[in-house]
Motif scaffolding. Structure first.
Motif, PDB file in Angstrom:
ATOM      1  N   ASN A  64      -6.830   1.000   6.850  1.00  0.00           N
ATOM      2  CA  ASN A  64      -8.137   0.467   7.246  1.00  0.00           C
ATOM      3  C   ASN A  64      -8.646  -0.540   6.225  1.00  0.00           C
ATOM      4  N   ALA A  65      -8.358  -0.279   4.958  1.00  0.00           N
ATOM      5  CA  ALA A  65      -8.844  -1.161   3.891  1.00  0.00           C
ATOM      6  C   ALA A  65      -8.228  -2.550   4.000  1.00  0.00           C
ATOM      7  N   SER A  90       0.824  -1.213   0.000  1.00  0.00           N
ATOM      8  CA  SER A  90       0.000   0.000   0.000  1.00  0.00           C
ATOM      9  C   SER A  90       0.858   1.263   0.000  1.00  0.00           C
TER      10      SER A  90
END
Length: 443
Positions: free
Chosen positions: A389-390, A362
């Protein structure tokens, strides 16, 4: 693996136990093994898993337990009571190995370094059979399966990296070689051998005898088994094996110089009372434990037991010293690797690595997007939180599922598969079948 559990090996073998005692310790059937192990487990909750290996050269018990030292005493006490032996005597002669020592010993046994004839191949099949039986009857689980699985990986590496099993020998081959040398020295020209027993050892004896040019008279209590073996052997060497009735035993032992006996009978089947005088020397080989030939009182008969092949072990070790040194090095390395592997099987390191990989991916993509102008630099912190959070949401349910299966028997192959798929460990040791591929037992 539970942190408090340890591996324990209790060994009675040709190295520490006289054949007379090994005869008493031997288990005549799988049912007797099952009854003994079930009683041990019922009476000793600290025994998590247990495996018993009973061969002509050893009776060994491998245990996965919370309390190795106290369990050792309880096992020897139970074994002494069952076999009508002195408890103190069994404790005195037993070789006991705990944790690293136990693992190293099992690896040596599987690799045939602990055999009378170093490099023999029969022990691998015997250990697989013992494991299969104990697994199928619920005595083995994840702990001993891991040990046995790794033991065979170690044994394969020993075979591949050394010549220890080149021209592989077994107790059966050594017996035939010794018999041939004796008969040649005594100028006995008729190469006929009486073989009693159509089991695994009897089959091995017969195969080696045929290679040496013998004709075989085969006897077995179950004549159908003898006929099946004879049919297989005659297909390769036509008209070389003749099945005779078991009732002819007392006649045949007085007609031919060479007798080899290898059965699972619990007592003598060749009795001293059967022996008649003859004008030729006789050479008898009893490869059974318990022994099947009653020591003859008549002169002119030389009797060999499995322990009489002990000298071959020393010659074998001398001839293969370089290979055995290398083999022990391999076993030492595999012992260390085994415990390293065990420590890697926990689910928490896998879960942490998955999260770290998701986080790294990420952040790399976030930095690339900012560098290429897809995203203003001042948004980086907020977008990083969104991505965090994803991937947490994405990994939440898989994390729960992995934790749930961690205590199940199928956990090892699943965790290893996850590690392999995600490249978490490039040295992953993948267990393709939880049952340690014991379906290859007859190979």
């Amino acid at each position: 693996m539970e942190q408090t559990a340890q591996y324990l090996a209790i060994s009675f073998s040709h190295k520490n136990t006289q054949i007379a005692t090994r005869e008493k310790l031997a288990f005549a059937s799988n049912e007797s093994i099952k009854e003994f192990l079930q009683t041990l487990k019922n009476q000793n909750p600290d025994i998590l898993e247990i495996l018993l290996l009973s061969t002509c050269n050893r009776v060994e018990i491998y245990i996965y337990t919370h309390n190795a030292e106290s369990i050792t005493d309880k096992v020897t006490t139970a074994l002494a009571a069952l076999k009508d032996l002195s408890d103190s005597y069994l404790r005195e002669i037993a070789d006991v190995y705990i944790q690293e020592g136990a693992v190293h010993h099992v690896f040596c046994v599987a690799s045939s370094l602990d055999s009378i004839v170093v490099g023999e191949t029969q022990i691998a099949g015997q250990l697989k059979s013992a494991y299969k039986f104990c697994f199928d009857n619920g005595f083995c689980g994840k702990g001993l399966t891991r040990l046995v699985h790794f033991a065979f990986r170690c044994a394969a590496q020993v075979r591949n990296a050394t010549q220890i099993s080149q021209n592989a020998v077994s107790v059966a081959s050594v017996a035939v070689k010794k018999a041939s040398a004796i008969l040649e020295n005594d100028a006995i020209k008729d190469k006929i051998a009486v073989v009693i027993g159509a089991g695994e050892m009897g089959a091995l004896l017969s195969k080696h005898l045929l290679v040496c040019g013998y004709r075989i008279l085969l006897l077995n209590r179950n004549k159908t088994h003898a006929q099946t073996l004879a049919q297989t052997l005659n297909a390769q060497t036509p008209n070389s094996v003749e099945v005779r009735n078991f009732s002819e035993l007392s006649t045949l032992i007085n007609q031919y110089p060479l007798l080899l006996v290898a059965t699972a009978a619990p007592s003598h089947i060749v009795l001293d009372s059967m022996i008649e005088p003859s004008d030729f020397k006789r050479f008898w080989f009893d490869l059974s434990v318990p022994r099947n030939i009653q020591p003859p009182s008549m002169e002119g008969i030389t009797l060999f037991s499995v322990d009489d092949l002990e000298q071959v072990m020393h010659e074998n070790l001398a001839n293969r010293k370089r290979n055995t040194t290398k083999a022990y090095e391999i076993i030492g390395i595999y012992t260390l690797e085994f415990f390293k592997w065990l420590s890697s099987l926990g689910v928490e390191p896998v879960i942490k690595k998955l999260r770290d990989m998701a986080k790294d991916a990420s952040l790399r993509e976030l930095d690339r997007a900012i560098k290429k102008g897809f995203l203003p630099k001042e948004y980086k912190e907020n977008v990083a939180k969104i991505l965090h959070n994803a991937f947490n949401i994405f990994l939440h349910q898989p994390t729960i599922n992995i934790k749930k299966l961690s205590d199940k028997e199928e956990a090892d192959p699943i965790i290893e598969a996850i590690k392999g798929v995600f490249g978490i460990d490039d040295e992953a040791i993948l267990i393709n079948r939880y049952k340690c591929e014991y379906d290859t037992i007859l190979n």
